[in-house]
Write a protein that holds these residues in place. Sequence first.
Motif, PDB file in Angstrom:
ATOM      1  N   GLU A 177      -0.536   7.116   0.290  1.00  0.00           N
ATOM      2  CA  GLU A 177      -1.871   7.695   0.146  1.00  0.00           C
ATOM      3  C   GLU A 177      -2.945   6.772   0.709  1.00  0.00           C
ATOM      4  O   GLU A 177      -4.043   7.210   1.037  1.00  0.00           O
ATOM      5  CB  GLU A 177      -2.209   7.968  -1.332  1.00  0.00           C
ATOM      6  CG  GLU A 177      -1.229   8.831  -2.063  1.00  0.00           C
ATOM      7  CD  GLU A 177       0.012   8.049  -2.514  1.00  0.00           C
ATOM      8  OE1 GLU A 177      -0.117   6.974  -3.114  1.00  0.00           O
ATOM      9  OE2 GLU A 177       1.115   8.546  -2.246  1.00  0.00           O
ATOM     10  N   GLU A 178      -2.638   5.483   0.784  1.00  0.00           N
ATOM     11  CA  GLU A 178      -3.621   4.505   1.243  1.00  0.00           C
ATOM     12  C   GLU A 178      -3.362   3.973   2.645  1.00  0.00           C
ATOM     13  O   GLU A 178      -4.203   3.299   3.220  1.00  0.00           O
ATOM     14  CB  GLU A 178      -3.647   3.315   0.281  1.00  0.00           C
ATOM     15  CG  GLU A 178      -4.171   3.653  -1.084  1.00  0.00           C
ATOM     16  CD  GLU A 178      -4.227   2.427  -1.984  1.00  0.00           C
ATOM     17  OE1 GLU A 178      -4.455   1.307  -1.476  1.00  0.00           O
ATOM     18  OE2 GLU A 178      -4.034   2.593  -3.200  1.00  0.00           O
ATOM     19  N   GLN A 206       5.179   5.639   4.698  1.00  0.00           N
ATOM     20  CA  GLN A 206       3.870   5.459   5.332  1.00  0.00           C
ATOM     21  C   GLN A 206       3.894   5.845   6.812  1.00  0.00           C
ATOM     22  O   GLN A 206       2.845   6.003   7.429  1.00  0.00           O
ATOM     23  CB  GLN A 206       3.408   3.999   5.209  1.00  0.00           C
ATOM     24  CG  GLN A 206       3.052   3.572   3.818  1.00  0.00           C
ATOM     25  CD  GLN A 206       4.240   3.025   3.046  1.00  0.00           C
ATOM     26  OE1 GLN A 206       5.399   3.212   3.418  1.00  0.00           O
ATOM     27  NE2 GLN A 206       3.973   2.355   1.932  1.00  0.00           N
ATOM     28  N   ARG A 212      -8.004  13.124   1.950  1.00  0.00           N
ATOM     29  CA  ARG A 212      -7.060  12.042   2.270  1.00  0.00           C
ATOM     30  C   ARG A 212      -7.704  11.090   3.276  1.00  0.00           C
ATOM     31  O   ARG A 212      -8.066  11.501   4.372  1.00  0.00           O
ATOM     32  CB  ARG A 212      -5.784  12.663   2.853  1.00  0.00           C
ATOM     33  CG  ARG A 212      -4.656  11.691   2.947  1.00  0.00           C
ATOM     34  CD  ARG A 212      -3.337  12.420   3.211  1.00  0.00           C
ATOM     35  NE  ARG A 212      -2.252  11.473   3.188  1.00  0.00           N
ATOM     36  CZ  ARG A 212      -1.879  10.747   4.236  1.00  0.00           C
ATOM     37  NH1 ARG A 212      -2.496  10.887   5.389  1.00  0.00           N
ATOM     38  NH2 ARG A 212      -0.894   9.882   4.121  1.00  0.00           N
ATOM     39  N   TYR A 269       0.823  -1.204   0.000  1.00  0.00           N
ATOM     40  CA  TYR A 269       0.000   0.000   0.000  1.00  0.00           C
ATOM     41  C   TYR A 269       0.860   1.259   0.000  1.00  0.00           C
ATOM     42  O   TYR A 269       1.733   1.411   0.843  1.00  0.00           O
ATOM     43  CB  TYR A 269      -0.918   0.027   1.224  1.00  0.00           C
ATOM     44  CG  TYR A 269      -1.884  -1.129   1.269  1.00  0.00           C
ATOM     45  CD1 TYR A 269      -3.040  -1.112   0.502  1.00  0.00           C
ATOM     46  CD2 TYR A 269      -1.641  -2.237   2.075  1.00  0.00           C
ATOM     47  CE1 TYR A 269      -3.925  -2.167   0.533  1.00  0.00           C
ATOM     48  CE2 TYR A 269      -2.529  -3.303   2.114  1.00  0.00           C
ATOM     49  CZ  TYR A 269      -3.668  -3.267   1.342  1.00  0.00           C
ATOM     50  OH  TYR A 269      -4.542  -4.319   1.376  1.00  0.00           O
ATOM     51  N   PRO A 302      -6.384   7.602   4.247  1.00  0.00           N
ATOM     52  CA  PRO A 302      -5.599   6.361   4.336  1.00  0.00           C
ATOM     53  C   PRO A 302      -6.085   5.497   5.497  1.00  0.00           C
ATOM     54  O   PRO A 302      -6.661   6.003   6.465  1.00  0.00           O
ATOM     55  CB  PRO A 302      -4.187   6.878   4.614  1.00  0.00           C
ATOM     56  CG  PRO A 302      -4.410   8.140   5.374  1.00  0.00           C
ATOM     57  CD  PRO A 302      -5.648   8.753   4.748  1.00  0.00           C
ATOM     58  N   ARG A 303      -5.866   4.213   5.375  1.00  0.00           N
ATOM     59  CA  ARG A 303      -6.063   3.358   6.544  1.00  0.00           C
ATOM     60  C   ARG A 303      -4.945   3.705   7.523  1.00  0.00           C
ATOM     61  O   ARG A 303      -3.836   4.016   7.118  1.00  0.00           O
ATOM     62  CB  ARG A 303      -6.008   1.890   6.171  1.00  0.00           C
ATOM     63  CG  ARG A 303      -7.270   1.450   5.451  1.00  0.00           C
ATOM     64  CD  ARG A 303      -7.405  -0.068   5.426  1.00  0.00           C
ATOM     65  NE  ARG A 303      -8.617  -0.425   4.730  1.00  0.00           N
ATOM     66  CZ  ARG A 303      -9.781  -0.660   5.333  1.00  0.00           C
ATOM     67  NH1 ARG A 303      -9.875  -0.566   6.634  1.00  0.00           N
ATOM     68  NH2 ARG A 303     -10.851  -0.983   4.629  1.00  0.00           N
ATOM     69  N   GLU A 321     -14.046   2.524   2.139  1.00  0.00           N
ATOM     70  CA  GLU A 321     -13.968   2.485   0.676  1.00  0.00           C
ATOM     71  C   GLU A 321     -15.051   3.359   0.042  1.00  0.00           C
ATOM     72  O   GLU A 321     -14.816   4.027  -0.964  1.00  0.00           O
ATOM     73  CB  GLU A 321     -14.079   1.040   0.169  1.00  0.00           C
ATOM     74  CG  GLU A 321     -13.032   0.083   0.742  1.00  0.00           C
ATOM     75  CD  GLU A 321     -11.612   0.633   0.704  1.00  0.00           C
ATOM     76  OE1 GLU A 321     -11.223   1.266  -0.294  1.00  0.00           O
ATOM     77  OE2 GLU A 321     -10.878   0.446   1.687  1.00  0.00           O
ATOM     78  N   ARG A 361     -13.970   6.984   0.499  1.00  0.00           N
ATOM     79  CA  ARG A 361     -12.946   7.330  -0.498  1.00  0.00           C
ATOM     80  C   ARG A 361     -13.577   7.621  -1.861  1.00  0.00           C
ATOM     81  O   ARG A 361     -13.145   8.529  -2.562  1.00  0.00           O
ATOM     82  CB  ARG A 361     -11.941   6.183  -0.633  1.00  0.00           C
ATOM     83  CG  ARG A 361     -10.967   6.077   0.501  1.00  0.00           C
ATOM     84  CD  ARG A 361     -10.080   4.865   0.319  1.00  0.00           C
ATOM     85  NE  ARG A 361      -8.977   4.839   1.268  1.00  0.00           N
ATOM     86  CZ  ARG A 361      -8.173   3.817   1.419  1.00  0.00           C
ATOM     87  NH1 ARG A 361      -8.310   2.739   0.661  1.00  0.00           N
ATOM     88  NH2 ARG A 361      -7.193   3.864   2.308  1.00  0.00           N
TER      89      ARG A 361
END
Length: 173
Positions: A41-42, A71, A123, A38, A125-126, A113, A116
Amino acid sequence: PVLLTLGDYPPHALIGGPSGTGKTNLIYAWLGALAARYPPEELEFHLLDFKEGVSFARFAPSRRDPSWLPQVRLVGVNVNTDREFGVALLRHLAAELRRRADAAKRYEVTKLEELRAEAPDERWPRVVAVIDEFQVLLAGRDPLATEAANLLEDLARRGRSQGIHLVLASQDV
């Protein structure tokens, strides 16, 4: 090689075992697998170690090693028994949970999801918060321990739907 997917099930992890049994190496493997899969961004990491305080230092830039995991948003280095620092992280995560829950209501969605998809310019992200020797936060019978317990419980209960995940490790739960 292990393919690790970050999703809603299971949302959190509890790692326990005596010293020297590989808890930290398991965490390293998870962090590496998630970071490889990932992009920043995620996914973002918040890392605290109350045992030695240096286990996660390798993921942040330093004088000797400028490399880092993009991250990573927080690395608590040498926090040792600084419970206030740990509770500050939990407060930050609780505020992020509220921000996401408010956005989910506004966009009438229930999953990260979906959020998003509805708000792609923001933004989302998880968030994976790893706290090694987390029981330090709960030590003592004082307001700080009570607040830490309440925040951890709320994050564990509601975090999944908002993309906030806890990885708690301890030698002594």
